[in-house]
Write a protein that holds these residues in place. Structure first.
Motif, PDB file in Angstrom:
ATOM      1  N   GLY A 144       0.813  -1.212   0.000  1.00 15.63           N
ATOM      2  CA  GLY A 144       0.000   0.000   0.000  1.00 15.63           C
ATOM      3  C   GLY A 144       0.844   1.260   0.000  1.00 15.63           C
ATOM      4  O   GLY A 144       2.078   1.208  -0.003  1.00 15.63           O
ATOM      5  N   LYS A 145       0.192   2.389   0.017  1.00 13.65           N
ATOM      6  CA  LYS A 145       0.877   3.666   0.114  1.00 13.65           C
ATOM      7  C   LYS A 145       1.702   3.689   1.405  1.00 13.65           C
ATOM      8  O   LYS A 145       1.256   3.147   2.404  1.00 13.65           O
ATOM      9  N   PRO A 146       2.941   4.223   1.404  1.00 20.90           N
ATOM     10  CA  PRO A 146       3.557   5.129   0.428  1.00 20.90           C
ATOM     11  C   PRO A 146       4.240   4.464  -0.766  1.00 20.90           C
ATOM     12  O   PRO A 146       4.899   5.138  -1.541  1.00 20.90           O
ATOM     13  N   HIS A 147       4.128   3.152  -0.910  1.00 23.95           N
ATOM     14  CA  HIS A 147       4.684   2.494  -2.098  1.00 23.95           C
ATOM     15  C   HIS A 147       3.870   2.909  -3.332  1.00 23.95           C
ATOM     16  O   HIS A 147       2.670   3.167  -3.231  1.00 23.95           O
ATOM     17  N   PRO A 148       4.489   2.939  -4.488  1.00 23.91           N
ATOM     18  CA  PRO A 148       3.812   3.437  -5.695  1.00 23.91           C
ATOM     19  C   PRO A 148       2.881   2.443  -6.368  1.00 23.91           C
ATOM     20  O   PRO A 148       2.185   2.783  -7.331  1.00 23.91           O
ATOM     21  N   ASP A 149       2.833   1.197  -5.852  1.00 21.53           N
ATOM     22  CA  ASP A 149       2.144   0.108  -6.545  1.00 21.53           C
ATOM     23  C   ASP A 149       0.708   0.446  -6.961  1.00 21.53           C
ATOM     24  O   ASP A 149       0.285   0.133  -8.079  1.00 21.53           O
ATOM     25  N   SER A 150      -0.066   1.047  -6.047  1.00 26.03           N
ATOM     26  CA  SER A 150      -1.480   1.297  -6.340  1.00 26.03           C
ATOM     27  C   SER A 150      -1.642   2.283  -7.489  1.00 26.03           C
ATOM     28  O   SER A 150      -2.495   2.085  -8.371  1.00 26.03           O
ATOM     29  N   TYR A 151      -0.822   3.320  -7.525  1.00 33.99           N
ATOM     30  CA  TYR A 151      -0.918   4.303  -8.613  1.00 33.99           C
ATOM     31  C   TYR A 151      -0.383   3.743  -9.925  1.00 33.99           C
ATOM     32  O   TYR A 151      -0.939   4.010 -10.996  1.00 33.99           O
ATOM     33  N   LEU A 152       0.665   2.957  -9.851  1.00 35.51           N
ATOM     34  CA  LEU A 152       1.188   2.323 -11.064  1.00 35.51           C
ATOM     35  C   LEU A 152       0.175   1.322 -11.632  1.00 35.51           C
ATOM     36  O   LEU A 152       0.020   1.205 -12.855  1.00 35.51           O
TER      37      LEU A 152
END
Length: 212
Positions: A144-152
């Motif tokens: 999850g956030k703050p990792h970029p995975d969801s937006y990518l």
């Protein structure tokens, strides 16, 4: 900033689409109180967007309280129960006009949230959900956030590149996720003051000001 520079707008949900953060705080406060863990609104708002189970573990560790997976799940279940009891849907007054305007311009839209898909579907009116092309929820990604995975993931689902997406956030973790995904990020001061959102490219008081 010219919206025509982007092909999609990716919206966080809590504190951006729906004014739900006070209800999240109440539910977290009451659920954690059972285990003598005390949280402030800032504790919850600053970490908004992070996966819920990670939040529970972090609060237990911070206060030096022993825990296991069962205790974490108990807090999450109680939190959800309390949230459902108190939550009332209050959409920010400019969200629907903004979405309609984006549709008129053929700009794609997505919800990118740290909440579960079930919570998205139960919190938002159907007419609002139908206005989004893609929904990316916490249960669809590993980090999850703050990792970029969801937006990518949202960009991939929309068949777009990162630089074609504008993100709207309200919390530091979400902003970090957007910037890590190499996306332009606008932040709204619906939950936290401007100084906590300084990593965003633009900070405004209301979503409509992003597009004015």
């Amino acid at each position: 900033m010219n919206i025509k520079n982007f092909k999609a707008v990716l919206f966080d949900m809590d504190g951006v689409i729906v004014d739900s953060m006070p209800y999240h705080f109440i539910s977290w406060f009451e659920a954690l109180k059972k285990y003598k863990v005390t949280v402030t609104p800032f504790d919850i708002y600053e970490k908004e967007g992070e996966k819920s189970d990670n939040c529970v573990r972090r609060f237990f560790e911070r206060d030096g309280i022993k825990f296991d997976d069962k205790k974490v799940q108990d807090v999450l279940n109680l939190r959800n129960k309390i949230f459902k009891k108190y939550f009332k849907v209050f959409l920010f007054d400019d969200i629907e006009p903004v979405l309609r305007n984006l549709k008129k311009q053929n700009i794609k839209t997505a919800i990118v949230t740290g909440s579960s898909k079930q919570k998205v579907m139960s919190m938002l009116p159907k007419k609002i959900i139908k206005m989004f092309d893609v929904i990316i929820s916490a249960d669809m990604i590993k980090k999850g956030k703050p990792h970029p995975d969801s937006y990518l993931t949202a960009a991939k689902e929309l068949n777009l590149k990162s630089n074609q997406c504008l993100v709207i956030e309200n919390a530091p973790n979400g902003i970090k996720a957007a910037k890590a995904a190499k996306m332009f990020c606008s932040a709204v001061t619906t939950s936290l003051p401007k100084q906590y959102l300084s990593q965003a490219d633009v900070v405004v008081e209301k979503i409509s000001k992003i597009f004015s």
